[in-house]
Design an enzyme around this catalytic site. Structure first.
Site, PDB file in Angstrom:
ATOM      1  N   CYS A  63      24.531  38.590   5.419  1.00 52.98           N
ATOM      2  CA  CYS A  63      24.770  37.713   6.579  1.00 52.98           C
ATOM      3  C   CYS A  63      24.884  38.479   7.889  1.00 52.98           C
ATOM      4  O   CYS A  63      24.901  37.882   8.959  1.00 52.98           O
ATOM      5  CB  CYS A  63      26.024  36.877   6.362  1.00 52.98           C
ATOM      6  SG  CYS A  63      27.516  37.863   6.308  1.00 52.98           S
ATOM      7  N   ASP A  65      27.499  40.351   8.900  1.00 53.63           N
ATOM      8  CA  ASP A  65      28.867  40.544   9.370  1.00 53.63           C
ATOM      9  C   ASP A  65      29.275  42.006   9.186  1.00 53.63           C
ATOM     10  O   ASP A  65      29.022  42.606   8.141  1.00 53.63           O
ATOM     11  CB  ASP A  65      29.852  39.660   8.594  1.00 53.63           C
ATOM     12  CG  ASP A  65      29.667  38.178   8.871  1.00 53.63           C
ATOM     13  OD1 ASP A  65      29.061  37.840   9.900  1.00 53.63           O
ATOM     14  OD2 ASP A  65      30.124  37.362   8.056  1.00 53.63           O
ATOM     15  N   CYS A  90      30.418  35.918  12.196  1.00 55.57           N
ATOM     16  CA  CYS A  90      30.690  34.495  12.402  1.00 55.57           C
ATOM     17  C   CYS A  90      32.186  34.255  12.644  1.00 55.57           C
ATOM     18  O   CYS A  90      33.003  35.164  12.519  1.00 55.57           O
ATOM     19  CB  CYS A  90      30.220  33.706  11.183  1.00 55.57           C
ATOM     20  SG  CYS A  90      31.117  34.077   9.667  1.00 55.57           S
ATOM     21  N   CYS A 133      33.517  36.306   3.837  1.00 57.99           N
ATOM     22  CA  CYS A 133      34.280  36.780   4.999  1.00 57.99           C
ATOM     23  C   CYS A 133      35.668  37.263   4.589  1.00 57.99           C
ATOM     24  O   CYS A 133      36.138  38.305   5.040  1.00 57.99           O
ATOM     25  CB  CYS A 133      34.393  35.668   6.040  1.00 57.99           C
ATOM     26  SG  CYS A 133      32.800  35.131   6.693  1.00 57.99           S
TER      27      CYS A 133
END
Length: 170
Positions: A63, A65, A90, A133
């Site tokens: 993603c 991150d 995000c 996350c």
């Protein structure tokens, strides 16, 4: 730009390419995620060459991150006296980092190692698609502690071997 991003986080903005069904059911973030995104705690960085600072840098290639979490440890008590982060990612990644820094402050290093990604995800009410996350936050905590302990072992071994080296060189 920030207003547009906040609207997207709150599910108030729609993307034209979405199907009509997706437009009717916007993805809403929990108020804690929005709060930590809009008002992140402990943003910043410490000098990574400081022997009392441990730095954890982790990322999720899927993603994009990237999370850097740093801890500052009181060497006498072993307590984490301060923590900070910088995250590129995000809203859920930023919120997870922010929560992680709040949770580690004032705790012993052994106690911090018991923080699990599931606890962070539950606290933020992260949807399944955003669980990575909270996993990054847990990994960043562990990496920061590992870095601090490696620095401590390196400095400890240097002072222990120094007298032996002096004797060998004499």
């Amino acid at each position: 730009m920030l207003r547009h991003t906040t609207k997207r986080l709150l599910g108030l903005g729609f993307v034209e390419a979405q199907s009509p069904a997706a437009q009717l059911l916007p993805r809403l973030y929990h108020e804690r995620v929005v709060d930590h995104y809009n008002h992140p705690r402990n943003v910043g960085s410490f000098d990574k060459s400081d022997p009392t600072v441990g730095t954890g840098l982790v990322g999720a290639p899927a993603c994009g991150d990237v999370m850097k979490l740093q801890i500052k440890v009181d060497e006498q008590s072993g307590k984490i006296v301060d923590a900070c982060f910088k995250t590129f990612g995000c809203g859920s990644a930023i919120a997870s980092s922010s929560v992680a820094t709040e949770w580690v402050k004032g705790k012993q290093m052994e106690e911090v190692l018991t923080i699990k990604n599931t606890e962070i995800a539950k606290h933020l009410s992260l949807p399944p698609v955003k669980l990575h996350c909270s996993m990054l936050a847990e990994d960043a905590i562990k990496a920061a502690i590992k870095d601090y302990e490696a620095k401590r072992a390196k400095s400890g071994s240097n002072s222990d071997t120094a007298p032996a080296e002096k004797v060998a060189n004499a």
